[in-house]
Design an enzyme around this catalytic site. Structure first.
Site: not given
Length: 604
Positions: A170, A205, A404
């Site tokens: 990620d 994220h 996600s």
């Protein structure tokens, strides 16, 4: 389980027809590479979609590609690249693959050289989150949102996933309290090669994803499996974007070092639109290599479920590598703040199947992915958006939506499954559950959801249903993995439902194999299909207990009305009516809607 119109087997025919139409439409405007034999080029390159913007800038414009050598001709490939004086070329860990920036003429020469078995676009990948609106003044209590994830998935209180290693591919990991204690390794791949460094997450994220998997934060915000270990593999930059080759490098690194780093699961809350068949896509092949090595790979379905302008439902919007047959591909559901399931729905933005080119049934299941409160990486790009923040008594968190967010929920459940399976074995000496067996447990125990009208969603929308941690853990504890292949491996009988929150949740009691719903005694034996050498859904010689149904189009699925092609969304009145097809752009510097990479507004 779904409405009956047209069998899914016809999807592949429609996809092929679509490719022919696109090829004609684009070739009229752009000559593309001068290759006489274009069979080695991926379809995105072969139809000029990848070259459209670049060609306008002159024949010297360079395009990022991944070149795979013909077996045994790696030296010939390197010599060809050397003759072309390609200074940017670098090798991937996978056998015979090279990454390079090439002109259209150089791509053509490689295609004609006989050294390359395939040439694919090194396309941009992006995080797959969407906006979840809140206000910075919003405060707790918010029904203890982190704990609610354990509640809505029915995680037993003693299930923690202790010691299970999860690689998060990620944007990085921020070493905040509640995460840093369990970050055991961190490598940065944003330059294409692994660099060991102190954990960081300038986009934010990956930190949010890690919190969902197993964060132990303040204000009751806790992940699904708060005992896991984190291995950070950073591939996305401070805008949440990266290159396909960087993800491949991270995946192959994880395989190579899986024992040293203790990697059992890989979480991929990222992706890109599909640009070629799963059989030739280098990213999909990297995922399949990881699964063959015994690693469970969980990936997001994507956020291409509806047209953002009209709200029209769209099918065939699955991202790559969500089209990897052996990956566990996760769509998003609502209802994550309550333990009941009567109010759970599939999120409108969640990508539906089938997969482009191959017509595979995806997603595999859905999980809570709307308005998920989790960790915030301080000073990150996402943290600069005040409308995403939720303030608690002891800290500030981010509230995001997207596949996600659903993906790490399932990743956490997988960690709990692996923990439960190992703990049920005497002296913990049993072989681990294979990735295929884990996927089968998740699908078999998933609980099908219905829409607002009480009609069950089709399998192309929800897969087997919503993840059910309690059922999957109970079934994992009941399996003796020491039993020989082909023999019964359940220790006792079981009831195919879960009682929770005053409700009885019926399990799907089926898996999706080669676009068929397979039930009966599918989970009761150590089936040959669970072997790491078998690609999920591709072996038709496997004999199942009961073939319940062939997955077909629902009554609301119309191929001609909503089509997704590569990174371009086609919302026309007919696939073959060229005048109504609206093409987007594949400019490599432009974020296309649905790729969910340029800030929290993307993907809606």
């Amino acid at each position: 389980m779904v409405g009956h119109m047209v069998p899914i087997s016809r999807i592949a025919v429609a996809a092929v027809a679509g490719c022919l139409v696109v090829g004609v439409a684009m070739s009229a405007a752009h000559a593309g590479p001068r290759s006489k034999d274009r069979t080695k080029l991926s379809r995105a390159l072969n139809t000029d979609l990848a070259l459209e913007a670049r060609l306008a800038k002159g024949s010297g414009a360079r395009i990022p590609v991944i070149v795979t050598a013909e077996p045994g001709r790696e030296l010939v490939l390197d010599a060809t690249l050397g003759r072309l004086r390609v200074k940017e070329a670098r090798a991937l860990l996978q056998a015979g693959a090279r990454v390079a920036w090439l002109t259209p003429d150089e791509i053509a020469e490689l295609g004609e050289s006989g050294a390359a078995s395939g040439i694919s676009l090194d396309a941009a990948v992006h995080a797959t989150q969407a906006r979840a609106r809140s206000r910075v003044s919003q405060r707790f209590p918010l029904k203890a949102p982190g704990s609610a994830l354990r509640g809505t998935t029915q995680v037993p209180p003693t299930a923690l996933g202790t010691g299970v290693g999860v690689a998060i591919v990620d944007s990085g990991l921020s070493p905040i309290a509640g995460l840093r204690e369990r970050i055991t390794a961190f490598y940065d791949f944003t330059t294409g090669v692994p660099v060991a460094r102190t954990p960081l997450d300038p986009y934010g994220h990956g930190t949010h994803v890690a919190g969902i998997i197993g964060g132990v934060l303040g204000d009751g915000v806790a992940g699904v499996a708060p005992g896991v270990r984190f291995i950070g593999l950073r591939v996305l930059d401070n805008k949440g974007a990266g290159a396909t080759s960087h993800v491949i490098a991270a995946l192959d690194f994880a395989v190579q070092h899986r024992h040293a780093l203790g990697i059992q699961i890989i979480n991929l809350s990222l992706g890109r639109p599909i640009t070629e068949s799963a059989a030739t896509d280098p990213l999909v092949r990297a995922v399949e290599r990881a699964v063959r090595a015994g690693i469970v790979v969980v990936t997001s379905a994507g956020n291409m479920g509806t047209n953002p302008a009209t709200g029209q439902v769209g099918y065939a919007g699955i991202y790559s590598p969500g089209n990897a047959p052996s990956a566990i591909t996760v769509g998003a559901a609502t209802g994550g703040e309550t333990a009941t399931r009567g109010d759970d729905r599939v999120a409108a933005f969640s990508s539906r199947g089938p997969t482009w080119y191959d017509g595979l049934s995806k997603p595999d299941l859905v999980a809570p992915g709307v308005g998920v409160v989790s960790a915030m990486a301080p000073f990150s790009t996402l943290a600069s958006h005040n409308e995403l923040k939720v303030k608690g008594k002891y800290g500030t968190y981010l509230k995001l939506s997207g596949t996600s967010m659903a993906t790490p929920v399932v990743t956490g459940v997988v960690a709990l499954i692996l923990e439960a399976s190992a703990a049920a074995c005497p002296a913990r000496a049993c072989p681990p559950l294979t990735p295929a067996a884990v996927k089968a447990l998740l699908q078999y125990t998933a609980t099908p959801l219905v829409d607002n009208a009480g009609v069950e969603y089709d399998a192309l929308t929800q897969g087997a249903g919503e993840v059910n941690a309690a059922g999957a853990i109970a079934l994992a504890q009941n399996i003796d993995t020491r039993m020989p292949v082909g023999s019964a491996w359940l220790r006792t009988g079981f009831d195919p439902w879960t009682n929770a929150a005053g409700e009885q949740w019926e399990w799907s009691q089926a898996i999706i194999w080669n676009n068929r719903l397979v039930g009966g005694g599918v989970i009761e034996r150590n089936h040959p299909a669970w072997a790491n050498t078998v690609v999920w859904g591709t072996d038709d010689s496997i004999v199942w207990g009961t073939d319940l149904d062939t997955i077909v189009w629902g009554t609301n699925v119309v191929w001609d009305d909503t089509v997704v092609w590569g990174t371009t969304i086609v919302w026309g009145t007919g696939l073959f009516d060229l005048d109504t097809i609206v093409w987007g752009t594949l400019d490599l510097g432009t974020v296309v809607w649905g790729m969910s990479g340029d800030g929290p507004d993307a993907g809606r």
